[in-house]
Design an enzyme around this catalytic site. Structure first.
Site, PDB file in Angstrom:
ATOM      1  N   TYR A   2     -15.176 162.071  57.876  1.00  0.00           N
ATOM      2  CA  TYR A   2     -16.133 161.590  58.741  1.00  0.00           C
ATOM      3  C   TYR A   2     -16.515 160.472  58.534  1.00  0.00           C
ATOM      4  O   TYR A   2     -17.168 159.861  59.442  1.00  0.00           O
ATOM      5  CB  TYR A   2     -16.872 162.544  58.621  1.00  0.00           C
TER       6      TYR A   2
ATOM      7  N   SER B  44     -22.131 157.745  63.473  1.00  0.00           N
ATOM      8  CA  SER B  44     -23.296 158.594  62.675  1.00  0.00           C
ATOM      9  C   SER B  44     -23.641 157.878  61.557  1.00  0.00           C
ATOM     10  O   SER B  44     -22.624 156.331  60.588  1.00  0.00           O
ATOM     11  CB  SER B  44     -22.135 159.647  61.671  1.00  0.00           C
TER      12      SER B  44
ATOM     13  N   LYS C 130     -16.120 157.792  61.568  1.00  0.00           N
ATOM     14  CA  LYS C 130     -17.491 157.001  62.507  1.00  0.00           C
ATOM     15  C   LYS C 130     -17.369 155.472  62.327  1.00  0.00           C
ATOM     16  O   LYS C 130     -18.059 154.998  63.330  1.00  0.00           O
ATOM     17  CB  LYS C 130     -18.837 158.386  61.713  1.00  0.00           C
TER      18      LYS C 130
END
Length: 301
Positions: free
Chosen positions: A162, A149, A166
């Protein structure tokens, strides 16, 4: 391009994973559709999303089977790969797409919020990739497609768990590419821009945030699938260890960390000389404190 190949797509009950699974099947692949049917927060368990995608594939004349294992479980990777082998006789590509969110500012994040996101994204990618690796090595072919991401590669607010996961996936992908490249096994990443459950939690508290969300809504999950199919196919045999971003009709090749600038003193450094000379010399090349939306600030094409 995928005729005769068997592909596992995790988190394929909806969104990006669903469109990848459908396009893989349309191009001839037999697909294991993995999805536990959980909420965006990772709670609940419902087999129907994956089964619906399997039904869509079969209705179009393709072959698919559903799987409801959680990729976060240590043994899940082996179980999912075994199901592919038992059902279709081989395995050719893993698409590590499953994910959840637990957005929270870093200083307020709980152990559970940190662990849950790392387990699904980073550990899940590791679990399934490690389970498939011996089969890819033995047959001297195979492809991994991992979802990273720009939130991790560039940055974003309130997503330390997150973002770390990622960014970790990008490093894991490069290690897989280096370790297995001599066996004709490829490992690449896609950082997708697409409207799905994973981005539906983006805050819209300001006009700028609301405008950004409206832009993202134009980017459908189906825009991601063609690159995933290409990276799984023999056509990408020379593409390994790369990171791509897909943003509507644009495909970007992303940079990876390399030296930007250096300073040198023949007599070595002291804290004082770093402060007086070293850091001022390097400062012109500092990476700015951008978020993903600051870097990708123009309207999608």
């Amino acid at each position: 391009m995928m005729e005769g190949k068997v592909v596992i797509v995790t988190g394929a009950g909806g969104g990006i994973g669903r469109d990848i699974a459908l396009l893989m099947a349309r191009y001839g692949a037999r697909v294991v559709v993995n999805d536990i049917g959980a909420s965006l927060e990772g709670t609940g368990h419902d087999s129907s999303p994956g089964e619906r995608v399997v039904a869509e594939i079969r209705a179009a004349g393709g072959e698919a089977v559903a799987n409801t294992d959680s990729v976060a479980d240590n043994g899940a990777g082996t179980r999912i790969v075994t199901q592919a082998l038992d059902t279709f006789g081989r395995i050719d590509c893993i698409v590590n797409n499953a994910g959840i969110l637990r957005d929270r500012f870093f200083h307020k994040m709980s152990d559970e919020e940190w662990d849950a996101v790392l387990k699904v994204h980073l550990y899940g990618t590791f679990n399934l990739s490690r389970a498939a690796a011996p089969h890819f090595k033995d047959q001297e072919s195979g492809a991994f497609v991992h979802m990273t991401s720009t939130s991790g590669l560039i940055g974003n607010f309130a997503q330390a768990n997150y973002n770390a996961a990622k960014m970790g996936i990008a490093g894991l992908s490069k290690s897989i590419a280096l370790d297995l490249g001599k066996f004709n096994v490829r490992s690449n990443c896609i950082a997708p821009f697409a409207w799905s459950r994973m981005v539906s939690s983006i805050p819209t508290d300001t006009p700028e945030q609301a405008a950004r969300v409206e832009k993202i809504k134009q980017m459908t999950p189906a825009k991601i699938a063609p690159l995933a199919v290409y990276l799984a196919s023999n056509g990408s045999r020379d593409v390994n260890g790369q990171i791509f971003t897909v943003r509507n009709n644009e495909i970007f090749l992303m940079s990876q960390p390399r030296p930007l600038r250096s300073v040198h003193r023949s007599d070595g450094w002291t804290p004082e000389s770093i402060a007086e000379h070293g850091m001022p010399s390097l400062k012109a090349s500092f990476v700015p404190m951008d978020r993903s939306g600051d870097v990708f600030s123009w309207d999608p094409i």
